[in-house]
Design an enzyme around this catalytic site. Structure first.
Site, PDB file in Angstrom:
ATOM      1  N   ASP A 129       0.846  -1.195   0.000  1.00  0.00           N
ATOM      2  CA  ASP A 129       0.000   0.000   0.000  1.00  0.00           C
ATOM      3  C   ASP A 129       0.883   1.249   0.000  1.00  0.00           C
ATOM      4  O   ASP A 129       0.684   2.164   0.789  1.00  0.00           O
ATOM      5  CB  ASP A 129      -0.925  -0.011   1.230  1.00  0.00           C
ATOM      6  N   LYS A 132       2.152   3.543  -5.973  1.00  0.00           N
ATOM      7  CA  LYS A 132       1.487   2.589  -6.867  1.00  0.00           C
ATOM      8  C   LYS A 132       2.392   2.124  -8.014  1.00  0.00           C
ATOM      9  O   LYS A 132       2.314   0.968  -8.442  1.00  0.00           O
ATOM     10  CB  LYS A 132       0.191   3.188  -7.417  1.00  0.00           C
ATOM     11  N   ASN A 158      -6.075  -0.541  -3.084  1.00  0.00           N
ATOM     12  CA  ASN A 158      -6.398   0.512  -4.066  1.00  0.00           C
ATOM     13  C   ASN A 158      -6.288   0.066  -5.511  1.00  0.00           C
ATOM     14  O   ASN A 158      -5.995   0.876  -6.388  1.00  0.00           O
ATOM     15  CB  ASN A 158      -5.515   1.745  -3.847  1.00  0.00           C
ATOM     16  N   GLU A 189     -11.829   3.812   1.028  1.00  0.00           N
ATOM     17  CA  GLU A 189     -11.917   4.152   2.437  1.00  0.00           C
ATOM     18  C   GLU A 189     -12.624   5.483   2.652  1.00  0.00           C
ATOM     19  O   GLU A 189     -12.314   6.479   2.001  1.00  0.00           O
ATOM     20  CB  GLU A 189     -10.523   4.194   3.072  1.00  0.00           C
TER      21      GLU A 189
END
Length: 212
Positions: A129, A132, A158, A189
């Site tokens: 996390d 990316k 994600n 979230e």
């Protein structure tokens, strides 16, 4: 959020620490935590698969470190978390300390690419996390370093909202014979209106070799 946790969360109570962080993110300022819905997947990964040694790439403010650490403590497990930003790492350590998980969670200030090379032993669970663009390259570093135990669970957050950026990562874990991968479509979230997702991939190289 660190001051919020230290002022309002019960010391030594990971569940209450997470609740205070969730309330802060929902009512005051958005936080890039894994959040409640996707957090359930993380908890189940530890409890159902018996993970005892976990690795996290990207601590941010310590939310997932507390979540994973609390589950790992139940079975005598531990978590190593690599966080590139020194301020984030310091914040995460304070949150983890307030949750009473110092003995379980080891947050190291290091870019993942550097920190992975210093790790020893194998991990039963990896939670990705962080940046990316680095998901795939860092997963391959982990593989090449022999850090995944047979049957290890690799969880990437994600993968819905960043599906374009993570298309190569998703293609890799979904097409590789060494992984059995499953997508969980869950909201982002603290915002149910935005679809997101989490990818859970099980590392099974020995099973592939046995049938080759």
């Amino acid at each position: 959020v660190t001051l919020e946790v230290e002022e309002f969360a019960e010391a030594g109570n990971p569940k209450n620490v997470l609740a205070v962080m969730d309330r802060f993110a929902s009512e005051r300022r958005f936080l890039m935590n894994v959040g409640v819905e996707k957090g359930v997947v993380l908890r189940q990964a530890v409890s159902k698969h018996g993970a005892r040694r976990a690795l996290e790439l990207g601590a941010y403010c310590g939310y997932s470190a507390v979540l994973l650490g609390a589950e790992l403590r139940k079975c005598g497990g531990t978590l190593v978390s690599l966080e590139a930003d020194a301020n984030n790492a310091a914040m995460a350590r304070r949150v983890v300390r307030h949750a009473g998980l110092d003995a379980v969670v080891d947050i190291r200030t290091s870019p993942a690419a550097e920190g992975i090379g210093k790790l020893r032993g194998q991990f039963d669970l990896v939670f990705i996390d962080h940046w990316k663009d680095d998901y795939l390259s860092d997963l391959k570093r982990i593989e090449d370093a022999g850090l995944l135990s047979d049957g290890a669970i690799v969880i990437a957050d994600n993968v819905g909202i960043f599906s374009d950026t993570l298309c190569e990562y998703l293609e890799y874990v979904r097409s590789s014979p060494n992984y059995e991968s499953r997508h969980y479509a869950l909201p982002m979230e603290y915002n149910d209106a935005i679809p997101d997702g989490i990818e859970v991939s099980i590392w099974k190289p020995s099973a592939i070799s046995a049938t080759a």
